[in-house]
Motif scaffolding. Structure first.
Motif, PDB file in Angstrom:
ATOM      1  N   HIS A 118       0.820  -1.212   0.000  1.00 55.75           N
ATOM      2  CA  HIS A 118       0.000   0.000   0.000  1.00 55.75           C
ATOM      3  C   HIS A 118       0.856   1.265   0.000  1.00 55.75           C
ATOM      4  O   HIS A 118       0.527   2.235  -0.697  1.00 55.75           O
ATOM      5  N   ARG A 119       1.927   1.266   0.766  1.00 53.96           N
ATOM      6  CA  ARG A 119       2.817   2.442   0.773  1.00 53.96           C
ATOM      7  C   ARG A 119       3.436   2.667  -0.586  1.00 53.96           C
ATOM      8  O   ARG A 119       3.515   3.798  -1.069  1.00 53.96           O
ATOM      9  N   ALA A 120       3.887   1.584  -1.228  1.00 52.74           N
ATOM     10  CA  ALA A 120       4.474   1.708  -2.562  1.00 52.74           C
ATOM     11  C   ALA A 120       3.436   2.216  -3.564  1.00 52.74           C
ATOM     12  O   ALA A 120       3.734   3.069  -4.411  1.00 52.74           O
ATOM     13  N   ALA A 121       2.223   1.707  -3.469  1.00 47.80           N
ATOM     14  CA  ALA A 121       1.159   2.157  -4.373  1.00 47.80           C
ATOM     15  C   ALA A 121       0.821   3.619  -4.128  1.00 47.80           C
ATOM     16  O   ALA A 121       0.646   4.390  -5.085  1.00 47.80           O
ATOM     17  N   ASP A 122       0.743   4.031  -2.874  1.00 51.37           N
ATOM     18  CA  ASP A 122       0.456   5.435  -2.565  1.00 51.37           C
ATOM     19  C   ASP A 122       1.525   6.357  -3.159  1.00 51.37           C
ATOM     20  O   ASP A 122       1.209   7.401  -3.738  1.00 51.37           O
ATOM     21  N   ARG A 123       2.794   5.970  -3.002  1.00 51.57           N
ATOM     22  CA  ARG A 123       3.886   6.788  -3.559  1.00 51.57           C
ATOM     23  C   ARG A 123       3.768   6.876  -5.081  1.00 51.57           C
ATOM     24  O   ARG A 123       3.920   7.946  -5.665  1.00 51.57           O
ATOM     25  N   ALA A 124       3.498   5.756  -5.724  1.00 49.93           N
ATOM     26  CA  ALA A 124       3.410   5.741  -7.184  1.00 49.93           C
ATOM     27  C   ALA A 124       2.166   6.487  -7.684  1.00 49.93           C
ATOM     28  O   ALA A 124       2.233   7.197  -8.689  1.00 49.93           O
ATOM     29  N   LEU A 125       1.052   6.356  -6.980  1.00 48.98           N
ATOM     30  CA  LEU A 125      -0.174   7.041  -7.390  1.00 48.98           C
ATOM     31  C   LEU A 125      -0.083   8.552  -7.193  1.00 48.98           C
ATOM     32  O   LEU A 125      -0.748   9.314  -7.904  1.00 48.98           O
ATOM     33  N   ALA A 126       0.752   8.987  -6.266  1.00 50.03           N
ATOM     34  CA  ALA A 126       0.937  10.427  -6.051  1.00 50.03           C
ATOM     35  C   ALA A 126       1.421  11.104  -7.338  1.00 50.03           C
ATOM     36  O   ALA A 126       1.075  12.265  -7.607  1.00 50.03           O
ATOM     37  N   ALA A 127       2.181  10.370  -8.147  1.00 43.75           N
ATOM     38  CA  ALA A 127       2.696  10.922  -9.402  1.00 43.75           C
ATOM     39  C   ALA A 127       1.586  11.246 -10.397  1.00 43.75           C
ATOM     40  O   ALA A 127       1.773  12.082 -11.286  1.00 43.75           O
ATOM     41  N   ILE A 128       0.423  10.606 -10.239  1.00 43.18           N
ATOM     42  CA  ILE A 128      -0.702  10.923 -11.131  1.00 43.18           C
ATOM     43  C   ILE A 128      -1.775  11.728 -10.400  1.00 43.18           C
ATOM     44  O   ILE A 128      -2.890  11.894 -10.889  1.00 43.18           O
ATOM     45  N   GLY A 129      -1.446  12.202  -9.205  1.00 48.68           N
ATOM     46  CA  GLY A 129      -2.326  13.108  -8.492  1.00 48.68           C
ATOM     47  C   GLY A 129      -3.439  12.474  -7.692  1.00 48.68           C
ATOM     48  O   GLY A 129      -4.460  13.110  -7.447  1.00 48.68           O
ATOM     49  N   THR A 130      -3.251  11.234  -7.270  1.00 50.72           N
ATOM     50  CA  THR A 130      -4.281  10.591  -6.459  1.00 50.72           C
ATOM     51  C   THR A 130      -3.631   9.772  -5.353  1.00 50.72           C
ATOM     52  O   THR A 130      -2.420   9.742  -5.233  1.00 50.72           O
ATOM     53  N   THR A 131      -4.463   9.152  -4.546  1.00 50.80           N
ATOM     54  CA  THR A 131      -3.985   8.288  -3.466  1.00 50.80           C
ATOM     55  C   THR A 131      -4.564   6.898  -3.671  1.00 50.80           C
ATOM     56  O   THR A 131      -5.508   6.710  -4.457  1.00 50.80           O
ATOM     57  N   MET A 179      -4.680   2.150 -12.783  1.00 51.49           N
ATOM     58  CA  MET A 179      -4.619   0.703 -13.065  1.00 51.49           C
ATOM     59  C   MET A 179      -3.209   0.305 -13.481  1.00 51.49           C
ATOM     60  O   MET A 179      -2.669  -0.694 -13.004  1.00 51.49           O
ATOM     61  N   ALA A 180      -2.620   1.088 -14.376  1.00 55.01           N
ATOM     62  CA  ALA A 180      -1.259   0.788 -14.834  1.00 55.01           C
ATOM     63  C   ALA A 180      -0.268   0.911 -13.678  1.00 55.01           C
ATOM     64  O   ALA A 180       0.610   0.052 -13.507  1.00 55.01           O
ATOM     65  N   VAL A 181      -0.413   1.955 -12.883  1.00 56.90           N
ATOM     66  CA  VAL A 181       0.492   2.194 -11.758  1.00 56.90           C
ATOM     67  C   VAL A 181       0.388   1.058 -10.740  1.00 56.90           C
ATOM     68  O   VAL A 181       1.403   0.498 -10.308  1.00 56.90           O
ATOM     69  N   THR A 182      -0.831   0.703 -10.348  1.00 54.80           N
ATOM     70  CA  THR A 182      -0.997  -0.328  -9.317  1.00 54.80           C
ATOM     71  C   THR A 182      -0.619  -1.711  -9.828  1.00 54.80           C
ATOM     72  O   THR A 182      -0.131  -2.532  -9.054  1.00 54.80           O
ATOM     73  N   ALA A 183      -0.814  -1.959 -11.115  1.00 56.94           N
ATOM     74  CA  ALA A 183      -0.393  -3.250 -11.675  1.00 56.94           C
ATOM     75  C   ALA A 183       1.121  -3.403 -11.562  1.00 56.94           C
ATOM     76  O   ALA A 183       1.620  -4.475 -11.189  1.00 56.94           O
ATOM     77  N   GLU A 184       1.844  -2.334 -11.846  1.00 53.44           N
ATOM     78  CA  GLU A 184       3.311  -2.372 -11.754  1.00 53.44           C
ATOM     79  C   GLU A 184       3.767  -2.548 -10.308  1.00 53.44           C
ATOM     80  O   GLU A 184       4.650  -3.359 -10.012  1.00 53.44           O
ATOM     81  N   VAL A 185       3.160  -1.811  -9.393  1.00 53.50           N
ATOM     82  CA  VAL A 185       3.532  -1.905  -7.982  1.00 53.50           C
ATOM     83  C   VAL A 185       3.252  -3.308  -7.457  1.00 53.50           C
ATOM     84  O   VAL A 185       4.088  -3.915  -6.774  1.00 53.50           O
ATOM     85  N   THR A 186       2.083  -3.839  -7.765  1.00 53.31           N
ATOM     86  CA  THR A 186       1.713  -5.168  -7.274  1.00 53.31           C
ATOM     87  C   THR A 186       2.621  -6.243  -7.870  1.00 53.31           C
ATOM     88  O   THR A 186       3.017  -7.174  -7.164  1.00 53.31           O
TER      89      THR A 186
END
Length: 136
Positions: free
Chosen positions: A20-33, A104-111
Motif C-alpha cells: 500500500h505504501r508503494a502504491a500510494d507513492r506511485a499514485l501520487a505521481a498521477i495526483g491521487t492516493t 490501473m497501470a500504476v498499481t499493476a506495476e507496484v503489485t
C-alpha cells in the motif's frame, strides 16, 4: 520465527502495508492516493452502487466513504445522483475514468513488484490460501 496465526497475520499485514505504501507513492505521481483510486475502482465495478455498498467494497465505514466521496465529487472525478428511496448512486466522470485507468497501470506495476519474489506456483498457492482464510 515460528508460524502461528498471530505471526502469520503480522506478516500478512506487513506485506499489505508495504504494498500500500508503494502504491500510494506511485499514485501520487498521477495526483491521487490509493484510497481515492480504490474508491474509483469500486465505483467503476458497481456503477450506481449505494454509498454503503461502496464503503463495504473499499473496507471503510459509511461515514469515511461519505467523506471520501464528497472529496471525489469536489475534484470532478465522481458524480452523485438520487437513487431509489434515500439511496445516493455514484458514477465516474470522464476525468474519474482517466484517473482510474492511469492508476490501473500504476498499481499493476507496484503489485507485480510486490510479488516478484514468488514463482507462479507459489503465487497460486498463496492466492488459494488467502481465499480460504478470507472466506472463513
Amino acid at each position: 520465527m515460528t508460524a502461528t496465526p498471530q505471526t502469520t497475520g503480522r506478516l500478512l499485514k506487513r506485506a499489505q502495508y508495504r504494498n500500500h505504501r508503494a502504491a500510494d507513492r506511485a499514485l501520487a505521481a498521477i495526483g491521487t492516493t490509493l484510497v481515492q483510486w480504490d474508491a474509483l475502482r469500486a465505483i467503476d465495478e458497481a456503477p450506481g452502487a449505494s454509498a454503503h455498498a461502496l464503503a463495504v467494497a473499499t473496507f471503510q465505514s459509511d461515514q469515511s466513504f461519505g467523506t471520501l466521496a464528497a472529496r471525489l465529487v469536489a475534484q470532478g472525478l465522481v458524480e452523485r445522483a438520487p437513487g431509489v428511496g434515500r439511496r445516493v448512486e455514484h458514477r465516474l466522470t470522464d476525468a474519474g475514468r482517466r484517473v482510474l485507468e492511469a492508476g490501473m497501470a500504476v498499481t499493476a506495476e507496484v503489485t507485480a513488484r510486490s510479488f516478484a519474489e514468488l514463482s507462479a506456483a507459489e503465487l497460486e498457492t498463496l492466492h488459494g490460501l488467502l481465499e480460504r482464510v478470507g472466506e472463513a
